[in-house]
Design a protein around this motif. Structure first.
Motif, PDB file in Angstrom:
ATOM      1  N   ALA A 113       0.832  -1.207   0.000  1.00  0.00           N
ATOM      2  CA  ALA A 113       0.000   0.000   0.000  1.00  0.00           C
ATOM      3  C   ALA A 113       0.871   1.264   0.000  1.00  0.00           C
ATOM      4  N   LEU A 114       1.932   1.269   0.815  1.00  0.00           N
ATOM      5  CA  LEU A 114       2.841   2.417   0.838  1.00  0.00           C
ATOM      6  C   LEU A 114       3.554   2.602  -0.494  1.00  0.00           C
ATOM      7  N   MET A 115       3.986   1.511  -1.090  1.00  0.00           N
ATOM      8  CA  MET A 115       4.662   1.605  -2.391  1.00  0.00           C
ATOM      9  C   MET A 115       3.714   2.162  -3.448  1.00  0.00           C
ATOM     10  N   LYS A 116       2.460   1.811  -3.379  1.00  0.00           N
ATOM     11  CA  LYS A 116       1.467   2.354  -4.314  1.00  0.00           C
ATOM     12  C   LYS A 116       1.313   3.859  -4.098  1.00  0.00           C
ATOM     13  N   LEU A 117       1.259   4.315  -2.840  1.00  0.00           N
ATOM     14  CA  LEU A 117       1.173   5.747  -2.548  1.00  0.00           C
ATOM     15  C   LEU A 117       2.412   6.485  -3.054  1.00  0.00           C
ATOM     16  N   ILE A 118       3.584   5.904  -2.849  1.00  0.00           N
ATOM     17  CA  ILE A 118       4.826   6.528  -3.321  1.00  0.00           C
ATOM     18  C   ILE A 118       4.823   6.617  -4.845  1.00  0.00           C
ATOM     19  N   GLU A 119       4.400   5.554  -5.498  1.00  0.00           N
ATOM     20  CA  GLU A 119       4.346   5.552  -6.962  1.00  0.00           C
ATOM     21  C   GLU A 119       3.404   6.641  -7.469  1.00  0.00           C
ATOM     22  N   ASP A 120       2.236   6.759  -6.847  1.00  0.00           N
ATOM     23  CA  ASP A 120       1.294   7.817  -7.241  1.00  0.00           C
ATOM     24  C   ASP A 120       1.894   9.196  -6.994  1.00  0.00           C
ATOM     25  N   GLY A 121       2.602   9.371  -5.879  1.00  0.00           N
ATOM     26  CA  GLY A 121       3.244  10.644  -5.575  1.00  0.00           C
ATOM     27  C   GLY A 121       4.317  10.990  -6.590  1.00  0.00           C
ATOM     28  N   ILE A 122       5.095  10.001  -6.994  1.00  0.00           N
ATOM     29  CA  ILE A 122       6.138  10.235  -8.001  1.00  0.00           C
ATOM     30  C   ILE A 122       5.513  10.653  -9.322  1.00  0.00           C
ATOM     31  N   HIS A 123       4.416  10.006  -9.692  1.00  0.00           N
ATOM     32  CA  HIS A 123       3.722  10.394 -10.916  1.00  0.00           C
ATOM     33  C   HIS A 123       3.246  11.844 -10.824  1.00  0.00           C
TER      34      HIS A 123
END
Length: 166
Positions: free
Chosen positions: A37-47
């Motif tokens: 879940a955290l990795m998904k949030l980080i990925e969305d933030g990077i985008h």
């Protein structure tokens, strides 16, 4: 994580603590789910960051298509070095009497109001490098001035005065 917790007769194994193993497995699975879940949030933030940077770059590229008159205005000096003390931070940075300052940190001819704005930049940058762009004769130089306490007056060791105000 996947080993059997029962023997061939479907009884709990005697050589391990089944409760502790099941508890540890459950905890690891929960942590893995949290990690995903955290990795998904980080990925969305990077985008989001890259999208914002791309939009900013595109807007800067469109704003860079300015007229030659606006570009000329940004090259106009607004301050001039009148005095320079020996062994001062200003002399160490490479300033000379007569240098015309085009950019002093974040200040340029467009946003310069008065000498108090220069004093604010100097006070807030004590011990830190202030990028400055100067005109010396026909040449443009990029210098780094570090305001600091020294044996003379002030933090710079030079006297600058406005030469042009819009």
């Amino acid at each position: 994580m996947s080993g059997k917790l029962v023997d061939n007769d479907d009884y709990p194994r005697q050589d391990i603590d089944v409760y502790a193993v099941r508890f540890a497995r459950n905890r690891i699975i929960c942590l893995q789910n949290d990690h995903k879940a955290l990795m998904k949030l980080i990925e969305d933030g990077i985008h989001d960051v890259h999208t914002a940077a791309r939009n900013k770059r595109d807007s800067e590229n469109s704003s860079q298509q300015t007229s030659s008159e606006q570009i000329q205005d940004l090259q106009m000096a607004f301050l001039q070095v009148n005095e320079l003390s020996p062994l001062s931070p200003a002399e160490n940075a490479g300033l000379r009497v007569g240098d015309e300052i085009i950019r002093f940190g974040s200040l340029n001819i467009e946003n310069f109001d008065n000498m108090q704005s220069v004093a604010n930049v100097v006070q807030h940058s004590m011990g830190q490098s202030i990028p400055i762009i100067i005109r010396r004769g026909e040449h443009i130089h990029h210098l780094n001035l570090i305001p600091n306490i020294w044996h003379g007056r002030g933090l710079l060791g030079c006297n600058i005065a406005p030469i042009h105000k819009r």
